[in-house]
Design an enzyme around this catalytic site. Structure first.
Site, PDB file in Angstrom:
ATOM      1  CG  ASP A  53      -2.038   1.226   1.225  1.00  0.00           C
ATOM      2  OD1 ASP A  53      -1.706   1.951   0.201  1.00  0.00           O
ATOM      3  OD2 ASP A  53      -2.366   1.411   2.221  1.00  0.00           O
ATOM      4  NE  ARG A 445      24.894  21.818 -49.456  1.00  0.00           N
ATOM      5  CZ  ARG A 445      25.431  20.915 -50.136  1.00  0.00           C
ATOM      6  NH1 ARG A 445      24.730  19.879 -50.603  1.00  0.00           N
ATOM      7  NH2 ARG A 445      26.682  20.755 -50.734  1.00  0.00           N
ATOM      8  CE  LYS A 478      27.897  10.807 -50.821  1.00  0.00           C
ATOM      9  NZ  LYS A 478      29.217  11.785 -51.024  1.00  0.00           N
ATOM     10  CG  ASP A 480      24.016  13.859 -49.789  1.00  0.00           C
ATOM     11  OD1 ASP A 480      23.767  13.597 -48.590  1.00  0.00           O
ATOM     12  OD2 ASP A 480      24.854  14.549 -50.235  1.00  0.00           O
ATOM     13  CG  MET A 481      17.451  13.755 -46.903  1.00  0.00           C
ATOM     14  SD  MET A 481      17.368  14.887 -45.306  1.00  0.00           S
ATOM     15  CE  MET A 481      17.607  13.847 -44.040  1.00  0.00           C
ATOM     16  CG  ASN A 482      22.958  17.298 -48.236  1.00  0.00           C
ATOM     17  OD1 ASN A 482      23.909  16.923 -47.215  1.00  0.00           O
ATOM     18  ND2 ASN A 482      23.323  17.025 -49.380  1.00  0.00           N
ATOM     19  CB  CYS A 528      25.038  10.143 -47.979  1.00  0.00           C
ATOM     20  SG  CYS A 528      25.678  11.581 -47.542  1.00  0.00           S
ATOM     21  CG  ASP A 550      29.385  15.811 -45.212  1.00  0.00           C
ATOM     22  OD1 ASP A 550      29.528  14.822 -45.961  1.00  0.00           O
ATOM     23  OD2 ASP A 550      28.453  16.534 -45.167  1.00  0.00           O
TER      24      ASP A 550
HETATM   25  C1  DGJ Z   1      26.833  15.942 -48.343  1.00  0.00           C
HETATM   26  C2  DGJ Z   1      27.446  14.870 -48.551  1.00  0.00           C
HETATM   27  O1  DGJ Z   1      27.646  14.161 -47.427  1.00  0.00           O
HETATM   28  C3  DGJ Z   1      28.855  14.981 -49.365  1.00  0.00           C
HETATM   29  O2  DGJ Z   1      29.567  13.670 -49.245  1.00  0.00           O
HETATM   30  C4  DGJ Z   1      28.634  15.509 -50.527  1.00  0.00           C
HETATM   31  O3  DGJ Z   1      27.878  14.495 -51.216  1.00  0.00           O
HETATM   32  C5  DGJ Z   1      27.915  16.755 -50.578  1.00  0.00           C
HETATM   33  N1  DGJ Z   1      26.480  16.565 -49.655  1.00  0.00           N
HETATM   34  C6  DGJ Z   1      27.313  17.134 -52.024  1.00  0.00           C
HETATM   35  O4  DGJ Z   1      26.548  18.104 -51.921  1.00  0.00           O
END
Ligand code: DGJ
Length: 733
Positions: A53, A445, A478, A480-482, A528, A550
């Site tokens: 309790d 970016r 590759k 990528d996505m930034n 990436c 990077d």
């Molecule tokens: C980010 C990536 O991590 C890099 O290696 C390169 O591909 C750049 N983008 C290119 O814009």
């Protein structure tokens, strides 16, 4: 091995390789957690639940006479809020009447061999039914027709239990899911350390370990990706647990978007761990008859330290998460032109680098950003996936053919999820990006995020990428996505579904990846996100390797790769030698050290090979040929961490085959130390009964000596940025 149900005692006993996980249905249907840890043959409940309790811990209505029964003090499997448990719940649902009170009880369960895929989501799998067993427990809230199916899979050959949750609206009014965690474990103790991987762009997955304290400690992402800042992984470690010994509980989320992972230590020093989609800025409308499937979470138990936990994750992910023909294939050594030329290249320059690469034995040339639209910098052209004939007048196909004719494979960079404001695609379809009507969108970016929750957008992306992969001899992509998401909203979703956008984006991304990687099974895909911003198990399901960071500086990479290896297999860790001074931190590390660090992963180069000095050329040639000899061991062997870069000036790690007849040991010393102590490296992961020969010499050591006495670090290592490699082979004696 397997899943056992004791119908009389209503106890579930899940047995993975050396692990037991035990639950019980108590009273009128509460599902309670009893034990998770080292395997026990039978569970007789010696550590029975002690009901007391407790002040201010209320009692559910059927049990109001029994003041010792409170959900607040029970270790539960899928707890709710609102009926006497005051800790953070595993889920929360809002009803049409505004209430968020629900009351789930055990209804039924099934046990079956094998493991089912999860619709539209990345997931670990089995190849044969005998590899695993799955338990599905159905919990029901009768009042509202809510059904929650808790799924548990035990793997027979791994100390792994995977979890997922399915919510079914069997009622006749809509429900709004506010929170659906994929796992919950209520430990009846709190004497743990909390370990996680934090970071930033160019400083990913650094290890942090601290004692658990009262209250909540959590990590999360609300960026629309798993993120550079926190990886979707946490571990609870016993205070005495080390790299090589002690109990560790690891949790990893198989998902690439927003997540929350937390540990809550309550007033009685119990610890509740949950992991799932981040409930922050999330909701999901579930109409009558609809189903919501939460992503998978992987739980690893080890009684032999962090290293053993990592090797379990590695084996599981390398063999039962990664798919496709590259899963078991040695990966090519590549040269990527990004740090060599950035956006500023011509076809001739690319061919010169490829020539130099070929001469050095490199197998794959990767053309990075800048080959499409009018992309001379990062201000334009994402979305316009048509070759830039100013830079490549004979087209991308001709360039690819010329590289192929040299005897190298050709790869190319894409960033398909994004659109530049300065692009034809954006001018034609301004509503195709994530945005909120009437509000300006934040840029990052100079780009916006395409709304992958929309089918028309997905179709366009699939078409653009597929056209190029169909018409040009490309062996590697590759992907990528930034940037991260802002102003998250979709022009196609109604107001009451706007908070579904981020998760719908991930489901859309997974659909695209399933289609493209399925249609092009002979293309090797590397994911990436500005390096390692989406290094997670979700992406590894579609793409077997990831560009780790990077930051290509060898010294920074020691920590990044060491931290990444806590969860992700070496075969997934992209690592390249780059020029000095390094472009991210300006450091001038030796070519040997740069080589040894990069050879500890998926190896390649990221520099202008035409500018190498004669000495560098010789060094690179040697690196390339020796990597070819050892890459099977590196990419598919067992990985042992020997010295941590987070603890000092030295780092060391070892790769071995399963039968421990061959191993590679790398040692790194970052800075020269005045009057330094003589350094000795003790090996683990080798066979103490075997005799090993240092490759190419007649030097012989016993496995026992190497383990107990250790190896002296050669005194010839003088100055900063030193590294050394031993290649050991067992001999018969
Ligand atoms: C980010 C990536 O991590 C890099 O290696 C390169 O591909 C750049 N983008 C290119 O814009």
């Amino acid at each position: 091995m397997g899943i056992f149900f004791d119908a009389k005692r209503k106890i579930f006993h899940l047995k993975a390789k050396d692990t037991s996980y035990v639950m019980e249905v108590v009273r009128d249907g509460y599902l309670v957690h009893l034990y998770w840890g080292r395997k026990v043959q039978e569970y007789h409940h010696p550590n029975y639940l002690q009901q007391m309790d407790r002040g201010f811990s209320g009692n559910p209505y059927q049990h109001k006479e029994d003041r010792t029964f409170s959900l607040d003090t029970l270790p539960q499997e899928y707890p709710q809020y609102g009926n006497s448990d005051f800790r953070k719940p595993a889920y929360q649902i809002q009803l049409e009447n505004g209430s968020t009170v629900t009351d789930l009880r055990y209804d039924s369960h099934t046990i079956h061999k094998g493991k089912m895929p999860l619709d539209g989501l990345p997931v670990t799998y089995v190849e044969k039914e005998e590899e695993a067993e799955t338990l599905e427990i159905t919990m029901i809230d009768k009042l509202i027709g809510l059904k929650v199916i808790l799924s548990y899979t035990v793997f027979n050959h791994f100390n792994v239990i995977t979890r997922s949750v399915k919510i079914v609206n069997d009622g006749n009014t809509s429900l709004k899911l506010l929170n659906v965690q994929s796992l919950c474990v209520d430990f009846r103790e709190a004497d743990f350390d909390f370990l996680h991987l934090h970071g930033a762009h160019v400083r990913e997955r650094h290890i942090e370990r601290q004692p658990l304290r009262h209250g909540i400690q959590s990590i999360e992402s609300a960026r629309g990706s798993s993120s550079h800042q926190h990886n979707p992984f946490i571990a609870l470690l016993r205070k005495d647990a080390t790299e090589h010994a002690g109990e560790v509980y690891g949790f990893n989320f198989v998902y690439s978007g927003n997540f929350l992972a937390q540990a809550e230590v309550d007033q009685f020093r119990n610890t509740r761990v949950t992991m799932g989609i981040n409930p922050f800025d999330f909701s999901w409308k579930l109409d009558p008859g609809a189903v919501f499937q939460a992503p998978e979470a992987v739980m690893v138990y080890s009684s032999a330290g962090l290293g053993d936990m990592s090797r379990t994750f590695h084996d599981l992910y390398r063999t039962r998460l990664v798919r496709g023909e590259f899963r078991d294939k040695e990966r090519p050594i590549l040269v990527n032109n990004w740090e060599a030329t950035y956006f500023n290249f011509t076809a001739d320059k690319i061919l010169e680098i490829a020539d130099a690469g070929k001469e050095l034995g490199i197998e794959l040339f990767v053309l990075d950003d800048g080959w499409f639209g009018k992309r001379d910098n990062d201000k334009s052209s994402l979305g316009d996936w048509f070759v830039d004939l100013r830079k490549l007048p004979d087209g991308l196909d001709n360039l690819a053919l010329q590289v192929k004719e040299k005897g190298m494979q050709f790869g190319v960079w894409f960033e398909p999820e994004m659109v530049s404001v300065d692009s034809d695609l954006f001018r034609e379809h301004p509503d195709w990006c994530l945005h909120v009507p009437g509000r300006e969108s934040s840029e990052s970016r100079n780009q916006l995020v395409l709304d992958l929750s929309r089918e028309d957008v997905r179709k366009e992306i699939i078409k653009r990428v597929s056209d190029i992969l169909t018409n040009i001899p490309i062996s590697y992509v590759k992907w990528d996505m930034n940037r991260n998401m802002t102003e998250i909203g979709s022009a196609q979703l109604p107001a009451d579904r706007q908070r579904e956008t981020a998760h719908r984006y991930m489901l859309g991304l997974y659909k695209i990846l399933e289609k493209i990687t399925g249609d092009f099974p002979h293309v090797l895909f590397e994911s990436c996100s500005g390096g390692g911003g989406r290094f997670d198990a979700g992406m590894l399901y579609y793409m077997p390797q990831t560009w780790t960071s990077d930051n290509t500086d060898a010294v920074s990479r020691l920590k990044i790769q060491y931290g990444t290896s806590l969860v992700y297999p070496v075969s997934s860790i992209g690592a390249h030698v780059s020029a000095v001074p390094n472009h991210q931190v300006q450091r001038i590390a030796s070519i040997e050290m740069r080589g040894h660090v990069a050879m500890s992963g998926n190896f390649g180069y990221e520099l202008d090979l035409t500018k190498l000095t004669a000495d560098e050329k010789t060094a690179v040639k040697n690196q390339v040929s020796s990597y070819k000899e050892i890459r099977k061991l590196i990419q598919f062997g067992d990985f042992y961490r020997l010295k941590s870069p987070f603890e000092g000036n030295e780092t060391a790690w070892l790769f071995t085959n399963k039968d421990k007849t061959e191993m590679i040991v790398y040692y790194f010393r970052v800075l020269a130390e005045p009057a330094a102590p003589a350094s000795v490296l003790k090996l683990t992961g080798i066979d103490v009964q075997k005799i090993y020969q240092v490759n190419g010499t007649d030097i012989i050591y016993g496995g026992d000596e190497l383990t107990y006495a250790g190896m002296s670090i050669p005194i010839e290592l003088q100055g900063d940025f030193q590294s050394y490699c031993w290649h050991l082979k067992a001999i018969k004696e």
